[in-house]
Design a protein around this motif. Structure first.
Motif, PDB file in Angstrom:
ATOM      1  N   LYS A   1      54.430  -0.594  27.262  1.00  0.00           N
ATOM      2  CA  LYS A   1      55.453  -1.002  28.233  1.00  0.00           C
ATOM      3  C   LYS A   1      56.795  -1.268  27.544  1.00  0.00           C
ATOM      4  O   LYS A   1      57.857  -0.968  28.105  1.00  0.00           O
ATOM      5  N   ARG A   2      56.732  -1.813  26.348  1.00  0.00           N
ATOM      6  CA  ARG A   2      57.968  -2.063  25.608  1.00  0.00           C
ATOM      7  C   ARG A   2      58.667  -0.743  25.272  1.00  0.00           C
ATOM      8  O   ARG A   2      59.902  -0.645  25.350  1.00  0.00           O
ATOM      9  N   LEU A   3      57.877   0.260  24.905  1.00  0.00           N
ATOM     10  CA  LEU A   3      58.457   1.560  24.591  1.00  0.00           C
ATOM     11  C   LEU A   3      59.100   2.188  25.822  1.00  0.00           C
ATOM     12  O   LEU A   3      60.155   2.828  25.720  1.00  0.00           O
ATOM     13  N   VAL A   4      58.477   2.024  26.987  1.00  0.00           N
ATOM     14  CA  VAL A   4      59.042   2.568  28.229  1.00  0.00           C
ATOM     15  C   VAL A   4      60.405   1.936  28.512  1.00  0.00           C
ATOM     16  O   VAL A   4      61.366   2.618  28.876  1.00  0.00           O
ATOM     17  N   VAL A   5      60.490   0.618  28.345  1.00  0.00           N
ATOM     18  CA  VAL A   5      61.758  -0.086  28.580  1.00  0.00           C
ATOM     19  C   VAL A   5      62.837   0.430  27.632  1.00  0.00           C
ATOM     20  O   VAL A   5      63.981   0.673  28.033  1.00  0.00           O
TER      21      VAL A   5
ATOM     22  N   ASN B   1      54.426   3.849  15.130  1.00  0.00           N
ATOM     23  CA  ASN B   1      55.289   4.394  16.163  1.00  0.00           C
ATOM     24  C   ASN B   1      56.275   3.357  16.686  1.00  0.00           C
ATOM     25  O   ASN B   1      57.455   3.648  16.891  1.00  0.00           O
ATOM     26  N   VAL B   2      55.800   2.150  16.927  1.00  0.00           N
ATOM     27  CA  VAL B   2      56.704   1.092  17.381  1.00  0.00           C
ATOM     28  C   VAL B   2      57.696   0.766  16.282  1.00  0.00           C
ATOM     29  O   VAL B   2      58.877   0.527  16.539  1.00  0.00           O
ATOM     30  N   ARG B   3      57.221   0.769  15.026  1.00  0.00           N
ATOM     31  CA  ARG B   3      58.142   0.528  13.907  1.00  0.00           C
ATOM     32  C   ARG B   3      59.182   1.639  13.817  1.00  0.00           C
ATOM     33  O   ARG B   3      60.363   1.399  13.555  1.00  0.00           O
ATOM     34  N   GLY B   4      58.719   2.886  14.020  1.00  0.00           N
ATOM     35  CA  GLY B   4      59.668   4.000  14.018  1.00  0.00           C
ATOM     36  C   GLY B   4      60.732   3.824  15.076  1.00  0.00           C
ATOM     37  O   GLY B   4      61.929   4.026  14.823  1.00  0.00           O
ATOM     38  N   ALA B   5      60.311   3.436  16.281  1.00  0.00           N
ATOM     39  CA  ALA B   5      61.270   3.209  17.364  1.00  0.00           C
ATOM     40  C   ALA B   5      62.206   2.050  17.021  1.00  0.00           C
ATOM     41  O   ALA B   5      63.419   2.110  17.263  1.00  0.00           O
ATOM     42  N   TYR B   6      61.644   0.998  16.427  1.00  0.00           N
ATOM     43  CA  TYR B   6      62.454  -0.171  16.044  1.00  0.00           C
ATOM     44  C   TYR B   6      63.519   0.218  15.026  1.00  0.00           C
ATOM     45  O   TYR B   6      64.693  -0.161  15.148  1.00  0.00           O
ATOM     46  N   LEU B   7      63.115   0.983  14.012  1.00  0.00           N
ATOM     47  CA  LEU B   7      64.061   1.408  12.982  1.00  0.00           C
ATOM     48  C   LEU B   7      65.139   2.320  13.555  1.00  0.00           C
ATOM     49  O   LEU B   7      66.308   2.250  13.161  1.00  0.00           O
ATOM     50  N   GLU B   8      64.740   3.171  14.491  1.00  0.00           N
ATOM     51  CA  GLU B   8      65.717   4.065  15.111  1.00  0.00           C
ATOM     52  C   GLU B   8      66.746   3.264  15.904  1.00  0.00           C
ATOM     53  O   GLU B   8      67.954   3.521  15.852  1.00  0.00           O
TER      54      GLU B   8
ATOM     55  N   VAL C   1      63.029   3.376  26.128  1.00  0.00           N
ATOM     56  CA  VAL C   1      63.439   4.734  26.507  1.00  0.00           C
ATOM     57  C   VAL C   1      64.451   4.690  27.640  1.00  0.00           C
ATOM     58  O   VAL C   1      65.473   5.396  27.608  1.00  0.00           O
ATOM     59  N   ALA C   2      64.193   3.866  28.646  1.00  0.00           N
ATOM     60  CA  ALA C   2      65.109   3.762  29.788  1.00  0.00           C
ATOM     61  C   ALA C   2      66.484   3.269  29.351  1.00  0.00           C
ATOM     62  O   ALA C   2      67.523   3.827  29.752  1.00  0.00           O
ATOM     63  N   ILE C   3      66.507   2.231  28.518  1.00  0.00           N
ATOM     64  CA  ILE C   3      67.784   1.691  28.033  1.00  0.00           C
ATOM     65  C   ILE C   3      68.517   2.732  27.202  1.00  0.00           C
ATOM     66  O   ILE C   3      69.730   2.956  27.369  1.00  0.00           O
ATOM     67  N   THR C   4      67.795   3.396  26.316  1.00  0.00           N
ATOM     68  CA  THR C   4      68.413   4.360  25.406  1.00  0.00           C
ATOM     69  C   THR C   4      69.011   5.537  26.152  1.00  0.00           C
ATOM     70  O   THR C   4      70.137   5.971  25.865  1.00  0.00           O
ATOM     71  N   LEU C   5      68.293   6.084  27.128  1.00  0.00           N
ATOM     72  CA  LEU C   5      68.806   7.227  27.892  1.00  0.00           C
ATOM     73  C   LEU C   5      70.063   6.848  28.672  1.00  0.00           C
ATOM     74  O   LEU C   5      71.000   7.655  28.785  1.00  0.00           O
ATOM     75  N   ALA C   6      70.101   5.630  29.211  1.00  0.00           N
ATOM     76  CA  ALA C   6      71.288   5.177  29.933  1.00  0.00           C
ATOM     77  C   ALA C   6      72.496   5.122  29.004  1.00  0.00           C
ATOM     78  O   ALA C   6      73.606   5.548  29.357  1.00  0.00           O
TER      79      ALA C   6
ATOM     80  N   SER D   1      59.658   8.836  23.357  1.00  0.00           N
ATOM     81  CA  SER D   1      58.875   9.518  24.398  1.00  0.00           C
ATOM     82  C   SER D   1      57.653  10.200  23.782  1.00  0.00           C
ATOM     83  O   SER D   1      56.552  10.162  24.356  1.00  0.00           O
ATOM     84  N   ILE D   2      57.845  10.816  22.616  1.00  0.00           N
ATOM     85  CA  ILE D   2      56.712  11.419  21.903  1.00  0.00           C
ATOM     86  C   ILE D   2      55.699  10.341  21.523  1.00  0.00           C
ATOM     87  O   ILE D   2      54.484  10.523  21.642  1.00  0.00           O
ATOM     88  N   ALA D   3      56.192   9.195  21.085  1.00  0.00           N
ATOM     89  CA  ALA D   3      55.307   8.095  20.713  1.00  0.00           C
ATOM     90  C   ALA D   3      54.504   7.616  21.919  1.00  0.00           C
ATOM     91  O   ALA D   3      53.312   7.298  21.806  1.00  0.00           O
ATOM     92  N   LEU D   4      55.150   7.560  23.074  1.00  0.00           N
ATOM     93  CA  LEU D   4      54.454   7.154  24.298  1.00  0.00           C
ATOM     94  C   LEU D   4      53.346   8.133  24.637  1.00  0.00           C
ATOM     95  O   LEU D   4      52.221   7.738  24.977  1.00  0.00           O
ATOM     96  N   LEU D   5      53.670   9.414  24.569  1.00  0.00           N
ATOM     97  CA  LEU D   5      52.674  10.443  24.868  1.00  0.00           C
ATOM     98  C   LEU D   5      51.509  10.350  23.882  1.00  0.00           C
ATOM     99  O   LEU D   5      50.335  10.422  24.269  1.00  0.00           O
ATOM    100  N   ALA D   6      51.836  10.159  22.611  1.00  0.00           N
ATOM    101  CA  ALA D   6      50.798  10.075  21.587  1.00  0.00           C
ATOM    102  C   ALA D   6      49.925   8.841  21.780  1.00  0.00           C
ATOM    103  O   ALA D   6      48.705   8.890  21.571  1.00  0.00           O
TER     104      ALA D   6
END
Length: 308
Positions: free
Chosen positions: A21-25, A153-160, A27-32, A64-69
């Motif tokens: 759920k955190r990853l979904v949030v 994956n969450v760490r990857g998203a955090y670093l990004e 993604v939404a913020i980032t795309l905006a 998004s890839i992380a979510l799918l994975a």
């Protein structure tokens, strides 16, 4: 005599799955923010802002890839894939790392091409879009903070997202410099800085992914300490063929051949030793998936002899 102590490969969700759920949030913020910064870059003529938008777009794709994975990783194990699809998360993290490297190279090349030119940059639009990006990135970091130590994956998203925040700050500084001094190349230098900030993060993530794929001992596990704990169990004489590796983030696996005293190999004694070993590994090293092969002393000597 063999023994496997397991709660089932799908009993525990993967680390990324617990924070989906955190990853979904994020993604939404980032795309905006990507939309806002892309429009801002087109209106202001800022390469740094466009680079930050491109970086954030790659981050959104990566998450998004992380979510799918993480969803794929929840699929049940079968006879052909006895560990299920949990390593899909690691492969997704690998894609994230490679995408980050490509983005950094593209940004750097485009920035170098700008040297020797005097681009016109609308600093007001540039500054406003960069501030929006910084605030959004800060919010995303807070969302991901709880899970970034558990999952690659969450760490990857955090670093990004952290890189995006630093990138937005660089754009803000460049906009202020241009507005105050008229030095438009500050925008180009900010673009190069963003590229240089991306590369170390990508390398760190790539290194962790390679360690998992090579089934290296987890970096937080001291093999000598594990061996000492096993040898401290009453009845255990020696231990060899120790293997500790990671299926995916939060799922360490352990196996070892344990030499025990002959007198301890009756049914009650072997059960006691196995229970004690599993308890030890589970409590001290947080390893639920343990496999031990108990061996009498005579068999241990046989294993060390060369076979034709």
């Amino acid at each position: 005599m063999g023994h496997s102590h397991s709660h089932g490969m799908n009993a525990n969700p993967t680390a990324a799955g617990r924070h989906r759920k955190r990853l979904v949030v994020v993604v939404a913020i980032t795309l905006a923010v990507v939309v806002i910064q892309a429009i801002g870059a087109a209106l202001s003529g800022s390469l740094a802002l466009l680079a930050d938008a491109g970086h954030m777009l790659s981050d959104a794709a990566g998450v998004s890839i992380a979510l799918l994975a993480s969803w794929i990783a929840t699929l049940p194990a079968n006879d052909r894939r006895t560990y299920g699809y949990q390593r899909a998360e690691v492969l997704a993290a690998l894609v994230n790392a490679l995408v980050l490297i490509v983005i950094a190279v593209i940004i750097f090349i485009e920035a170098v091409r700008r040297f020797g030119t005097e681009p016109e940059v609308q600093t007001g639009i540039m500054l406003a879009a960069a501030i929006v990006g910084a605030v959004a990135n800060l919010a995303s970091l807070l969302v991901l903070q709880a899970g970034q130590k558990e999952s690659l994956n969450v760490r990857g998203a955090y670093l990004e997202v952290l890189g995006d925040l630093l990138g937005s700050i660089a754009v803000i500084v460049a906009a202020i410099v241009i507005a105050a001094t008229g030095y438009s190349q500050a925008d180009t230098w900010a673009s190069i800085l963003i590229a240089l900030m991306i590369l170390p993060r990508a390398w760190s993530l790539l290194k962790d992914v390679v360690n998992v794929l090579l089934e290296a001992t987890p970096k937080d596990v001291d093999l000598d300490m594990v061996r000492d704990h096993i040898l401290s169990v009453d009845g255990v004489i020696d231990v060899h063929d120790i293997h500790i590796w990671t299926i995916t983030s939060g799922v360490p696996v352990f196996s070892a051949h344990v030499v025990v005293d002959n007198d301890a190999l009756d049914a009650r004694g072997s059960d006691r030793i196995l229970d004690r070993l599993c308890e030890c590994l589970g409590s001290h090293f947080d390893t639920a998936h343990c496999t031990f092969q108990l061996e009498p002393q005579a068999h241990a000597h046989h294993e060390r002899e060369p076979h034709p």
